[in-house]
Design a protein around this motif. Structure first.
Motif, PDB file in Angstrom:
ATOM      1  N   TRP A  17       0.862  -1.185   0.000  1.00 26.86           N
ATOM      2  CA  TRP A  17       0.000   0.000   0.000  1.00 26.86           C
ATOM      3  C   TRP A  17       0.900   1.237   0.000  1.00 26.86           C
ATOM      4  N   VAL A  19       0.769   5.625  -0.040  1.00 25.58           N
ATOM      5  CA  VAL A  19       0.011   6.875   0.042  1.00 25.58           C
ATOM      6  C   VAL A  19       0.699   7.881  -0.874  1.00 25.58           C
ATOM      7  N   ASP A  20      -0.029   8.356  -1.880  1.00 26.11           N
ATOM      8  CA  ASP A  20       0.586   9.297  -2.817  1.00 26.11           C
ATOM      9  C   ASP A  20       0.547  10.725  -2.260  1.00 26.11           C
ATOM     10  N   ASP A  21       1.015  11.691  -3.054  1.00 31.50           N
ATOM     11  CA  ASP A  21       1.136  13.075  -2.592  1.00 31.50           C
ATOM     12  C   ASP A  21      -0.209  13.711  -2.255  1.00 31.50           C
ATOM     13  N   SER A  22      -1.261  13.287  -2.936  1.00 32.17           N
ATOM     14  CA  SER A  22      -2.573  13.879  -2.685  1.00 32.17           C
ATOM     15  C   SER A  22      -3.310  13.204  -1.522  1.00 32.17           C
ATOM     16  N   GLY A  23      -2.700  12.212  -0.894  1.00 37.66           N
ATOM     17  CA  GLY A  23      -3.293  11.547   0.259  1.00 37.66           C
ATOM     18  C   GLY A  23      -4.114  10.324  -0.081  1.00 37.66           C
ATOM     19  N   ASN A  24      -4.127   9.925  -1.347  1.00 41.55           N
ATOM     20  CA  ASN A  24      -4.866   8.729  -1.748  1.00 41.55           C
ATOM     21  C   ASN A  24      -4.035   7.487  -1.457  1.00 41.55           C
ATOM     22  N   VAL A  25      -4.718   6.436  -1.025  1.00 43.50           N
ATOM     23  CA  VAL A  25      -4.053   5.171  -0.739  1.00 43.50           C
ATOM     24  C   VAL A  25      -4.252   4.262  -1.945  1.00 43.50           C
ATOM     25  N   LYS A  26      -3.127   3.718  -2.459  1.00 42.93           N
ATOM     26  CA  LYS A  26      -3.183   2.843  -3.630  1.00 42.93           C
ATOM     27  C   LYS A  26      -2.456   1.541  -3.320  1.00 42.93           C
ATOM     28  N   GLN A  27      -2.935   0.464  -3.940  1.00 40.22           N
ATOM     29  CA  GLN A  27      -2.215  -0.807  -3.899  1.00 40.22           C
ATOM     30  C   GLN A  27      -1.363  -0.881  -5.151  1.00 40.22           C
TER      31      GLN A  27
END
Length: 132
Positions: A17, A19-27
């Protein structure tokens, strides 16, 4: 050898997992972390690329050792690969582990068991041949 092929396929499953710069969590999968079309922005990105490159390269190398090699060398390469990859999954990814990495870790433990069993059977078979 089939289990190492499954390991290579598992690198396309979600491994961690992020967390990108915009605060979204991605797998992300191991391939996505290793090969980034937009480039590597930080040192952490380069470290992740090397870490997840190991998860792609080691199963491929061990697959070819298992298919093409005979004797002790394939057992030792398989044993070392399992220990290194299981340690990297456990300590390298850590708390951000995803489902692909969990299944991969379980398969590495299974491969380690089979490798140890094969190594002991090979040693016992060589002792039996020497005594006969």
């Amino acid at each position: 050898a089939v289990l190492y092929f499954i390991q290579v396929v598992l690198t396309t499953f979600p491994f961690t997992w992020i967390v990108d710069d915009s605060g979204n969590v991605k797998q992300l999968t191991a391939f996505q972390l290793m090969i980034r079309p937009s480039g590597y922005e930080t040192v952490q990105d380069v470290k992740l690329a090397f870490l997840f490159g190991v998860f792609v390269i080691f199963p491929v190398v061990c697959f070819f050792f298992c298919v093409l090699s005979k004797g002790y060398i394939k057992n030792f390469v398989s044993f070392a690969c399992c220990i290194v990859c299981a340690s990297l999954i456990t300590f390298g990814i850590g708390a951000t582990i995803a489902m692909g990495a969990v299944v991969s870790l379980l398969l590495y433990i299974l491969i380690l068991f089979f490798t140890t069993q094969n190594l002991l059977l090979t040693v016992a078979d060589n002792k039996a041949d020497n005594n006969a």
